[in-house]
Design a protein around this motif. Structure first.
Motif, PDB file in Angstrom:
ATOM      1  N   HIS A 209       0.807  -1.226   0.000  1.00 26.11           N
ATOM      2  CA  HIS A 209       0.000   0.000   0.000  1.00 26.11           C
ATOM      3  C   HIS A 209       0.839   1.275   0.000  1.00 26.11           C
ATOM      4  N   ARG A 210       2.155   1.170   0.247  1.00 34.39           N
ATOM      5  CA  ARG A 210       2.962   2.384   0.357  1.00 34.39           C
ATOM      6  C   ARG A 210       3.145   3.029  -1.008  1.00 34.39           C
ATOM      7  N   PRO A 211       3.099   4.370  -1.053  1.00 30.78           N
ATOM      8  CA  PRO A 211       3.217   5.081  -2.327  1.00 30.78           C
ATOM      9  C   PRO A 211       4.442   4.669  -3.138  1.00 30.78           C
ATOM     10  N   SER A 212       5.573   4.408  -2.490  1.00 30.73           N
ATOM     11  CA  SER A 212       6.794   4.046  -3.217  1.00 30.73           C
ATOM     12  C   SER A 212       6.621   2.760  -4.011  1.00 30.73           C
ATOM     13  N   ASN A 213       5.676   1.924  -3.608  1.00 34.75           N
ATOM     14  CA  ASN A 213       5.442   0.654  -4.303  1.00 34.75           C
ATOM     15  C   ASN A 213       4.244   0.683  -5.237  1.00 34.75           C
ATOM     16  N   VAL A 214       3.201   1.421  -4.885  1.00 35.13           N
ATOM     17  CA  VAL A 214       1.947   1.281  -5.632  1.00 35.13           C
ATOM     18  C   VAL A 214       1.558   2.492  -6.481  1.00 35.13           C
ATOM     19  N   ASP A 215       2.125   3.655  -6.204  1.00 38.15           N
ATOM     20  CA  ASP A 215       1.671   4.837  -6.934  1.00 38.15           C
ATOM     21  C   ASP A 215       2.169   4.868  -8.378  1.00 38.15           C
ATOM     22  N   GLU A 216       3.327   4.293  -8.621  1.00 38.04           N
ATOM     23  CA  GLU A 216       3.868   4.234  -9.979  1.00 38.04           C
ATOM     24  C   GLU A 216       3.408   2.936 -10.609  1.00 38.04           C
ATOM     25  N   GLU A 217       2.511   3.018 -11.585  1.00 33.81           N
ATOM     26  CA  GLU A 217       1.894   1.824 -12.154  1.00 33.81           C
ATOM     27  C   GLU A 217       2.924   0.839 -12.698  1.00 33.81           C
ATOM     28  N   SER A 218       3.929   1.356 -13.416  1.00 37.90           N
ATOM     29  CA  SER A 218       4.916   0.473 -14.028  1.00 37.90           C
ATOM     30  C   SER A 218       5.742  -0.251 -12.968  1.00 37.90           C
ATOM     31  N   ASN A 219       6.049   0.436 -11.871  1.00 38.87           N
ATOM     32  CA  ASN A 219       6.825  -0.184 -10.798  1.00 38.87           C
ATOM     33  C   ASN A 219       6.014  -1.273 -10.104  1.00 38.87           C
ATOM     34  N   LEU A 220       4.742  -0.985  -9.838  1.00 39.16           N
ATOM     35  CA  LEU A 220       3.875  -1.981  -9.211  1.00 39.16           C
ATOM     36  C   LEU A 220       3.770  -3.221 -10.083  1.00 39.16           C
ATOM     37  N   LYS A 221       3.632  -3.019 -11.376  1.00 43.12           N
ATOM     38  CA  LYS A 221       3.528  -4.155 -12.300  1.00 43.12           C
ATOM     39  C   LYS A 221       4.808  -4.994 -12.286  1.00 43.12           C
ATOM     40  N   LYS A 222       5.966  -4.322 -12.249  1.00 43.21           N
ATOM     41  CA  LYS A 222       7.237  -5.048 -12.215  1.00 43.21           C
ATOM     42  C   LYS A 222       7.361  -5.868 -10.937  1.00 43.21           C
ATOM     43  N   LEU A 223       6.981  -5.271  -9.802  1.00 43.82           N
ATOM     44  CA  LEU A 223       7.050  -5.996  -8.531  1.00 43.82           C
ATOM     45  C   LEU A 223       6.190  -7.258  -8.569  1.00 43.82           C
ATOM     46  N   ILE A 224       4.951  -7.099  -9.019  1.00 39.37           N
ATOM     47  CA  ILE A 224       4.041  -8.245  -9.037  1.00 39.37           C
ATOM     48  C   ILE A 224       4.489  -9.284 -10.070  1.00 39.37           C
ATOM     49  N   ASP A 225       4.985  -8.831 -11.216  1.00 37.98           N
ATOM     50  CA  ASP A 225       5.496  -9.771 -12.222  1.00 37.98           C
ATOM     51  C   ASP A 225       6.648 -10.594 -11.664  1.00 37.98           C
ATOM     52  N   GLU A 226       7.550  -9.953 -10.922  1.00 38.59           N
ATOM     53  CA  GLU A 226       8.686 -10.678 -10.338  1.00 38.59           C
ATOM     54  C   GLU A 226       8.213 -11.676  -9.282  1.00 38.59           C
ATOM     55  N   ILE A 227       7.259 -11.265  -8.465  1.00 39.47           N
ATOM     56  CA  ILE A 227       6.726 -12.169  -7.442  1.00 39.47           C
ATOM     57  C   ILE A 227       6.084 -13.390  -8.110  1.00 39.47           C
ATOM     58  N   ALA A 229       6.790 -14.596 -11.012  1.00 43.32           N
ATOM     59  CA  ALA A 229       7.815 -15.376 -11.711  1.00 43.32           C
ATOM     60  C   ALA A 229       8.578 -16.319 -10.794  1.00 43.32           C
ATOM     61  N   TYR A 230       8.718 -15.962  -9.522  1.00 38.53           N
ATOM     62  CA  TYR A 230       9.594 -16.730  -8.625  1.00 38.53           C
ATOM     63  C   TYR A 230       8.849 -17.510  -7.541  1.00 38.53           C
ATOM     64  N   THR A 231       7.539 -17.587  -7.633  1.00 31.44           N
ATOM     65  CA  THR A 231       6.769 -18.249  -6.565  1.00 31.44           C
ATOM     66  C   THR A 231       6.210 -19.603  -6.987  1.00 31.44           C
ATOM     67  N   ARG A 232       6.843 -20.181  -8.012  1.00 32.38           N
ATOM     68  CA  ARG A 232       6.492 -21.532  -8.455  1.00 32.38           C
ATOM     69  C   ARG A 232       4.997 -21.610  -8.759  1.00 32.38           C
ATOM     70  N   ASP A 233       4.309 -22.588  -8.179  1.00 32.46           N
ATOM     71  CA  ASP A 233       2.887 -22.729  -8.504  1.00 32.46           C
ATOM     72  C   ASP A 233       1.995 -22.321  -7.342  1.00 32.46           C
ATOM     73  N   LEU A 234       2.531 -21.549  -6.392  1.00 34.50           N
ATOM     74  CA  LEU A 234       1.765 -21.202  -5.195  1.00 34.50           C
ATOM     75  C   LEU A 234       0.775 -20.065  -5.474  1.00 34.50           C
ATOM     76  N   PRO A 235      -0.451 -20.180  -4.973  1.00 38.11           N
ATOM     77  CA  PRO A 235      -1.404 -19.068  -5.079  1.00 38.11           C
ATOM     78  C   PRO A 235      -0.892 -17.844  -4.316  1.00 38.11           C
ATOM     79  N   LEU A 236      -1.174 -16.669  -4.856  1.00 41.80           N
ATOM     80  CA  LEU A 236      -0.814 -15.401  -4.226  1.00 41.80           C
ATOM     81  C   LEU A 236      -2.095 -14.725  -3.753  1.00 41.80           C
ATOM     82  N   ILE A 237      -2.284 -14.651  -2.446  1.00 40.75           N
ATOM     83  CA  ILE A 237      -3.495 -14.063  -1.880  1.00 40.75           C
ATOM     84  C   ILE A 237      -3.193 -12.622  -1.512  1.00 40.75           C
TER      85      ILE A 237
END
Length: 364
Positions: A209-227, A229-237
């Protein structure tokens, strides 16, 4: 002595509940302590506020200032003017604030200008990051506090170095952990648990929820894409904070393993955390809860005001660069994540210590 207990936002509610319980217990033993619960209305969404009162057994507020939303300055002004009016009509003898939200700072300033002393629960914590509104709230509040209730020796040292007299500092522990330990037997399965067929240690919890992570759309997308990519087959809640939900809707981020859910109540959220494989967050409070529950935690921030969750607990700071996510998950899945321990005085008795001190102050 009449104490105003100030609550305004979700992080406050877990911290005031045990203090109220401890005052009531003290009253039953003959104490003259009295309290007035003042809800500033900073969080006014039912999921962010009302449900917590019910789940944690917090009584209905004696006063609701109804400050509502708006910018930082608008909220601060609304809280200050409404709290000032309350104190003019019915003054208290101590203003007890908790944490580091806007309500904490606003009510502290107002009380001091009305010559009412201030006690600060969670005093002395610092991130060193002045871009965080919470850091400004901490600095301002502690600069005008009379009684400092701390969660760690690190916080004590911070206050000593800033010139606070030692007799004003009380190392009491963490009231948020009081609530966690009391409520742990009551943790409740979320409604979607069975529907999603979740298994213990078979999913990941995310909160951002912090602005440094979520306010910039492209940055938020990169963070979630990386998560993803590296979390195997686990659901992300991902229980989605209202501000984050708006941004996610705009970016259109979707994945078959990414499940966006409504903000959860305290009992449901911690049920989810306690059984997760790991928590990925940018919240400070959640890092304390994962530390006590022994759950690995990855914090997407460059600094923390709760360093004991890293030096003692299960938390690690990853920073805000997406490139740090992959190595962290490799460490987790290889079984090399630290076990962690529990910081001193995080034992469920912090509120009792605080109220004992307040009782002594009231009779001195």
């Amino acid at each position: 002595m009449l104490i105003d207990i100030i609550a305004g936002a979700r992080p406050n509610f877990m911290k005031i509940a045990p203090i109220i319980d401890a005052i009531k217990a003290k009253q039953q033993r003959g104490s003259a302590l009295k309290f007035r619960l003042v809800h500033t209305g900073q969080h006014y969404d039912k999921n962010m506020s009302g449900n917590f009162f019910k789940q944690l057994g917090i009584p209905e507020p004696d006063v609701n200032l109804g400050a509502g939303g708006g910018s930082q300055a608008e909220q601060t002004a609304a809280i200050m003017t409404r709290y000032e009016k309350l104190l003019m009509e019915s003054p208290s003898e101590l203003c007890l604030v908790v944490g580091d939200v806007t309500s904490t700072m606003a009510c502290s300033i107002t009380a001091q200008k009305m010559h009412i002393p201030v006690g600060h629960v969670e005093a002395g914590i610092r991130s060193g990051d002045w871009t965080m509104p919470e850091e400004i709230n901490r600095l301002v509040t502690d600069s005008i506090t009379n009684y400092f209730f701390t969660t760690s020796e690190t916080a004590n040292s911070e206050l000593y170095s800033s010139g606070v007299a030692r007799e004003k500092i009380f190392f009491v522990g963490n009231t948020m952990i009081d609530t966690l330990l009391k409520q742990r037997p009551r943790f409740t399965k979320p409604a979607f648990w069975d529907e999603m067929k979740l298994q213990e240690r078979g999913y990941i919890v995310m909160t951002l929820h912090r602005p440094s992570n979520v306010d910039e759309e492209s940055n938020l997308k990169k963070l979630i894409d990386e998560i993803i990519a590296y979390t195997r087959d686990l659901p992300l809640i991902f229980p989605v904070h209202p501000r984050t939900a708006r941004i996610l809707n705009e970016t259109g981020i979707q994945h078959k393993r990414l499940f966006l859910v409504e903000p959860l109540g305290y009992l449901e959220f911690n049920y989810l955390v306690e059984r997760s494989k790991v928590v990925v967050t940018d919240s400070g409070g959640i890092t304390e809860e994962t530390t006590v529950m022994g759950i690995p935690c990855m914090t997407l921030r460059s600094s923390t005001e709760r360093p004991e969750t890293c030096t003692i607990g299960t938390n690690e700071l990853l920073g805000i660069q997406p490139e740090a996510i992959g190595p962290a998950f490799e460490k987790l899945f290889s079984g090399n994540w630290k076990k962690g321990g529990i910081p001193e005085k995080w034992d469920g008795k912090a509120a009792q210590r605080i109220v004992d001190i307040l009782d002594q102050i009231s009779t001195s």
